[in-house]
Design an enzyme around this catalytic site. Sequence first.
Site, PDB file in Angstrom:
ATOM      1  N   HIS A  74       0.726  -1.066  -0.182  1.00  0.00           N
ATOM      2  CA  HIS A  74      -0.088  -0.087  -0.087  1.00  0.00           C
ATOM      3  C   HIS A  74       0.965   1.292   0.116  1.00  0.00           C
ATOM      4  CE1 HIS A  74      -3.863   2.136   0.839  1.00  0.00           C
ATOM      5  NE2 HIS A  74      -3.031   2.977   1.844  1.00  0.00           N
ATOM      6  N   MET A  95       0.258  11.867  -0.633  1.00  0.00           N
ATOM      7  CA  MET A  95      -0.272  13.018   0.142  1.00  0.00           C
ATOM      8  C   MET A  95       0.377  14.243  -0.449  1.00  0.00           C
ATOM      9  SD  MET A  95      -0.074  11.532   4.123  1.00  0.00           S
ATOM     10  CE  MET A  95      -0.696   9.949   4.521  1.00  0.00           C
ATOM     11  N   MET A 139      -4.203  10.593  -1.810  1.00  0.00           N
ATOM     12  CA  MET A 139      -4.836  11.446  -0.969  1.00  0.00           C
ATOM     13  C   MET A 139      -4.388  13.014  -1.641  1.00  0.00           C
ATOM     14  SD  MET A 139      -4.133   9.395   2.489  1.00  0.00           S
ATOM     15  CE  MET A 139      -2.772   8.485   1.823  1.00  0.00           C
ATOM     16  N   ASP A 180       1.016   5.274  -0.052  1.00  0.00           N
ATOM     17  CA  ASP A 180       0.246   6.490   0.293  1.00  0.00           C
ATOM     18  C   ASP A 180       0.898   7.798  -0.199  1.00  0.00           C
ATOM     19  OD1 ASP A 180      -1.848   5.413   2.331  1.00  0.00           O
ATOM     20  OD2 ASP A 180      -0.459   4.876   3.485  1.00  0.00           O
ATOM     21  N   HIS A 240      -2.788   4.707  -2.945  1.00  0.00           N
ATOM     22  CA  HIS A 240      -3.746   5.661  -2.476  1.00  0.00           C
ATOM     23  C   HIS A 240      -3.603   7.134  -2.503  1.00  0.00           C
ATOM     24  CE1 HIS A 240      -5.841   6.368   2.081  1.00  0.00           C
ATOM     25  NE2 HIS A 240      -6.714   7.016   0.699  1.00  0.00           N
TER      26      HIS A 240
HETATM   27  C1  DX5 Z   1      -3.443   7.249   6.498  1.00  0.00           C
HETATM   28  C2  DX5 Z   1      -2.953   6.312   5.412  1.00  0.00           C
HETATM   29  C3  DX5 Z   1      -2.674   4.847   6.095  1.00  0.00           C
HETATM   30  C4  DX5 Z   1      -1.717   4.848   7.227  1.00  0.00           C
HETATM   31  C5  DX5 Z   1      -2.043   3.717   7.884  1.00  0.00           C
HETATM   32  O1  DX5 Z   1      -3.798   8.417   6.004  1.00  0.00           O
HETATM   33  O2  DX5 Z   1      -3.693   6.157   4.472  1.00  0.00           O
HETATM   34  O3  DX5 Z   1      -2.539   4.095   4.897  1.00  0.00           O
HETATM   35  O4  DX5 Z   1      -0.435   4.619   6.661  1.00  0.00           O
HETATM   36  O5  DX5 Z   1      -1.081   3.805   9.260  1.00  0.00           O
HETATM   37  P1  DX5 Z   1      -1.582   3.000  10.449  1.00  0.00           P
HETATM   38  O6  DX5 Z   1      -1.701   1.596  10.047  1.00  0.00           O
HETATM   39  O7  DX5 Z   1      -0.259   3.108  11.185  1.00  0.00           O
HETATM   40  O8  DX5 Z   1      -2.449   3.720  10.978  1.00  0.00           O
HETATM   41 ZN    ZN Z   2      -3.642   4.782   2.774  1.00  0.00          ZN
END
Ligand code: DX5
Ligand code: ZN
Length: 235
Positions: free
Chosen positions: A38, A42, A73, A40, A71
Amino acid sequence: MSKFDRSIKIAPSILSADFANFGKECEAIEAQGCDWVHVDVMDGHFVPNITFGPQTCAAIRPHVKTVMDVHLMIAPVDPYIEAFAKAGADVITAHVEAGPHLDRTLQAIRAAGAKAGVALNPATPAESIEYVLDRIDLICVMTVNPGFGGQSFIQAMVPKVRRLREMIGDRPIHIEIDGGVTPETAPLVAAAGADVLVAGSAVFKGGSVSNPQVYGTNIKAIRDAAIAAMRAKAA
Ligand code: DX5
Ligand code: ZN
């Protein structure tokens, strides 16, 4: 991506990995038994944190043999879909809240050759995606407010997962949980119908690329807890 199934899949979030060592970190979590990776993204605008963009995803790609689950964001999202698809994302997930034309965004993701995911922030109702179900391959239920790893799981999301599981019926749509997943919270969402469990801090804590067995132990603890809950429910 392999054929659709609802078995439990563990997707470590590299947000909790060593940012100077993504390639080796991805190889380590895969060697230790994760199912997806996964990623992320941002932008410091849609969420109050900045990570990286498509170039980093492209650099990671050769080190990911399983599924690269990206993902986004970010807002706007549409202008960047093509770049993330070219970077090799297998799944591209956009947020319901990121723009006014979700249906168009989802069509653009599939047209770019990726599986289409849609993420819902904690305050966004399940019904917000009722009319786009035939355009999606994955629903990402945020169980924290996105932006940071290591936050606490929001319990009120469990009935939302159950509702989404009912809504999708027999459509081949994954339900992914993102935020605060641990061996304690995984059973709740697995029993409610989730199959992809993202976990950042709970996978990477205590380990490193030179001590990767800890990742394996952490992954197994989450998986075992989730599978036990599903078995208990089926019994
Ligand atoms: C949050 C991210 C998650 C995050 C989860 O904004 O989208 O993917 O990394 O991290 P944990 O498992 O530490 O909550
Ligand atoms: Zn995520």
